[in-house]
Design an enzyme around this catalytic site. Structure first.
Site, mmCIF file in Angstrom:
data_model
loop_
_atom_site.group_PDB
_atom_site.id
_atom_site.type_symbol
_atom_site.label_atom_id
_atom_site.label_comp_id
_atom_site.label_asym_id
_atom_site.label_seq_id
_atom_site.Cartn_x
_atom_site.Cartn_y
_atom_site.Cartn_z
ATOM 1 N N SER A 74 60.244 -49.271 42.176
ATOM 2 C CA SER A 74 58.898 -48.334 42.055
ATOM 3 C C SER A 74 57.952 -48.573 40.883
ATOM 4 O O SER A 74 58.501 -48.732 39.798
ATOM 5 C CB SER A 74 59.398 -47.087 42.082
ATOM 6 O OG SER A 74 58.473 -46.003 41.894
ATOM 7 N N ARG A 75 56.476 -49.044 41.532
ATOM 8 C CA ARG A 75 55.826 -49.664 40.335
ATOM 9 C C ARG A 75 55.252 -48.475 39.664
ATOM 10 O O ARG A 75 54.602 -48.594 38.685
ATOM 11 C CB ARG A 75 54.574 -50.310 41.047
ATOM 12 C CG ARG A 75 55.192 -51.664 41.978
ATOM 13 C CD ARG A 75 54.209 -52.487 42.360
ATOM 14 N NE ARG A 75 54.776 -53.731 43.086
ATOM 15 C CZ ARG A 75 54.835 -53.622 44.556
ATOM 16 N NH1 ARG A 75 54.621 -52.679 45.146
ATOM 17 N NH2 ARG A 75 55.551 -54.716 44.914
ATOM 18 N N VAL A 76 55.558 -47.192 40.065
ATOM 19 C CA VAL A 76 55.052 -45.932 39.455
ATOM 20 C C VAL A 76 56.305 -45.754 38.598
ATOM 21 O O VAL A 76 56.135 -45.343 37.214
ATOM 22 C CB VAL A 76 54.820 -44.675 40.307
ATOM 23 C CG1 VAL A 76 54.711 -43.737 39.565
ATOM 24 C CG2 VAL A 76 53.754 -45.085 41.223
#
Length: 551
Positions: A413-415
């Site tokens: 997850s890039r968040v």
């Protein structure tokens, strides 16, 4: 008698003089050829791209290709009765769907028409299915989680409100199950869900709707259906329709989640209509604008910034433009800072207030089906590059009984932690790396029995952690139960539990905590973190449970 005739003649004359014909000019064309769900139409000189057209038999279509001498129309409905020479009329309306609160709890087709037999829908208006995505200035950071209720996802690849998280894997690996679990878990969380079923059998869709109803999830869900037996045109527009319905909630300050199940079939439908309309094929026979097809859909998912206004100190609630001093609204990423600066200049008797209908979000969960785990194929790589991360489900793990079959090595997850509550970050900070390392170590350990003590400890804890992360379908876990279970497992409280008994241990632990120490879970939910005081209570509770629990 003659006077009467004169009177009637005079009345007729007045009516003729005062009559003003209400002429409506309509753009009309003629079908040159039709078949396989598309029609080539001559005429329609003033037609717009994506404009709805109506054939003489009442069937609707969308102007898709605007060429020099003809218009390529994709037909939405029964195309067998459309014949050469039939007239076509432009409607002047860009393809749009009904939107609003009235759709919640309903099953509709790709045009927003009800198909659940519950009568007409009370909608608040129409919204175009194609729309430019919000710009960077209109957005804010993603920092609020969408709790899926699935431990392996909430702990390791968290999803935030406004994020685009891809669910990818082979067929029959549990992709739809993750999306449906997430929808079920939103009960009472003020998140409207839209489930878009593309190219599925109607029987499978009916089972999904029945499942959502059984778990009370249809109360906050809209189901948009473009089934396998419907035209490719309807399968092509269905995700855009679902997105438009979600945008209505986002732009009214609410949170929405849209699931596209699945975009592989959407790409097939688009390829079908494109090739029939003679668009040039490229890689794997897809048209060259395939990336744009999905990017202009998924980019519309966003978290809009909260707007502020300076209002009088006596004002209460959320502001509108007329409540704002000087009628000014402060928008964008710096909205709060700008409003505070303006407040300083105003002096006493004023304050800042949040503007109504701002700060909504639209989260997208696209699903992509791979063939034999090939994530480097054309459609998967396109969607991976558009989204903010992916949850990769692996057939080998699924067949080995590890469900959900999340491959933690390439799921990301890039968040990330920004979309987790602090409590989850505290307990699951290193979990993803530890689980990836355990899988590598477990594969290596198959080839040798001579392992040092620390490696054996790592393998033993990894096995138990893997069991903790397993979860039955349609049984989402609450945040406090997730946090307490992962805390116990990562801090060694499960190290001496037999691997085959870990599921029983987890069930007993959550029941024990709910009955004997309910204040611990309540504190985690209220403060969204594990405070030092609460951590001490949690450790004491786990010690007490360990002393009483027997396998």
């Amino acid at each position: 008698m003659s006077d009467l005739i004169k009177q009637i003649t005079s009345d007729f004359q007045k009516q003729i003089e005062t009559y003003k014909p209400e002429a409506t000019v309509s753009d009309v064309g003629t079908v040159l050829e039709a078949g396989d769900g598309i029609a080539r139409v001559k005429g329609l000189a003033n037609i717009k791209s994506q404009e709805l057209v109506q054939f003489a038999n009442g069937v609707m279509g969308i102007a898709f290709n605007l060429e020099k001498d003809s218009v390529g129309v994709i037909i939405m409905g029964a195309f067998d009765e459309i014949t050469e020479g039939m007239t076509v009329r432009a409607t002047g309306r860009i393809a749009s769907v009904p939107v609003g609160e009235g759709l919640v709890g309903r099953v509709v087709n790709a045009l927003g028409e009800p198909i659940d037999g519950k009568g007409p829908i009370q909608f608040s208006g129409y919204r175009p299915i194609e729309r430019i995505a919000p710009g960077v200035v209109a957005r804010q950071d993603v920092d609020t989680p969408v709790q899926t209720g699935i431990k392996a996802i909430d702990a390791m690849t968290a999803i935030g409100r406004g994020q685009r998280q891809l669910i990818i894997g082979d067929r029959q690996t549990g992709k739809s199950a993750i999306a449906i679990d997430t929808i079920i878990n939103q009960k009472g969380k003020d998140l409207v869900c839209i489930y878009v079923a593309i190219g599925q059998k109607k029987a499978a869709i009916a089972r999904t709707v029945a499942l959502l109803e059984r778990h009370g999830a249809m109360d906050h869900t809209i189901v948009v259906v473009a089934a396998a037996d419907e035209s490719a045109a309807l399968q092509y527009i269905a995700p855009y329709s679902g997105c438009a319905m979600g945008e209505e909630f986002m732009e009214n300050g609410r949170d929405a989640l849209v699931v596209y199940d699945d975009l592989s079939k959407h790409a097939w439908a688009y390829r079908q209509v494109s090739l029939l309309l003679r668009r040039p094929p490229g890689r794997e026979a897809y048209p060259g604008d395939l990336f744009y097809l999905h990017s202009r859909l998924l980019e519309r998912a966003s978290r809009l910034s909260v707007n502020y206004a300076v209002v009088k100190a006596s004002f209460d609630g959320e502001a509108t433009q007329k409540d704002a001093v000087d009628g000014k609204i402060y928008a964008g990423p710096m909205a709060e800072h700008d409003a505070k600066e303006a407040l300083k200049a105003k002096g006493d008797g004023f304050k800042i207030a949040r503007v109504a209908n701002s700060g909504g979000s639209l989260t997208a969960l696209p699903i992509i089906e791979t063939l034999l785990g090939d994530v480097s194929a054309y459609v998967p790589t396109n969607v991976i590059s558009i989204t903010d991360g992916q949850i990769y489900l692996e057939s080998n793990l699924f067949n080995a009984g590890i469900r959900p079959a999340v491959n933690v090595g390439i799921s990301v997850s890039r968040v990330g932690g920004a979309a987790q509550t602090k409590a989850m970050r505290q307990v699951a900070g290193r979990l993803r790396l530890d689980m990836a390392a355990y899988r590598e170590l477990a594969a290596f350990a198959q080839f040798g029995s001579d392992l040092d003590k620390s490696t054996q400890l790592q393998l033993n804890r990894g096995r138990r952690m893997q069991e903790v992360l397993k979860q039955p379908q349609y049984q989402p876990t609450s945040l406090e139960h997730q946090v307490m279970t992962i805390f116990a497992a990562t801090n060694g409280f499960a190290d001496d539990v037999p691997v085959e008994k870990v599921r029983d241990w987890e069930t007993a632990l959550t029941k024990f905590m709910d009955v004997s120490y309910p204040e611990v879970g309540k504190d985690i939910v209220e403060k969204k973190q594990i405070t030092p005081d609460n951590e001490k209570k949690l450790r004491d509770a786990l010690d007490a449970f360990k002393a009483t629990w027997q396998a």
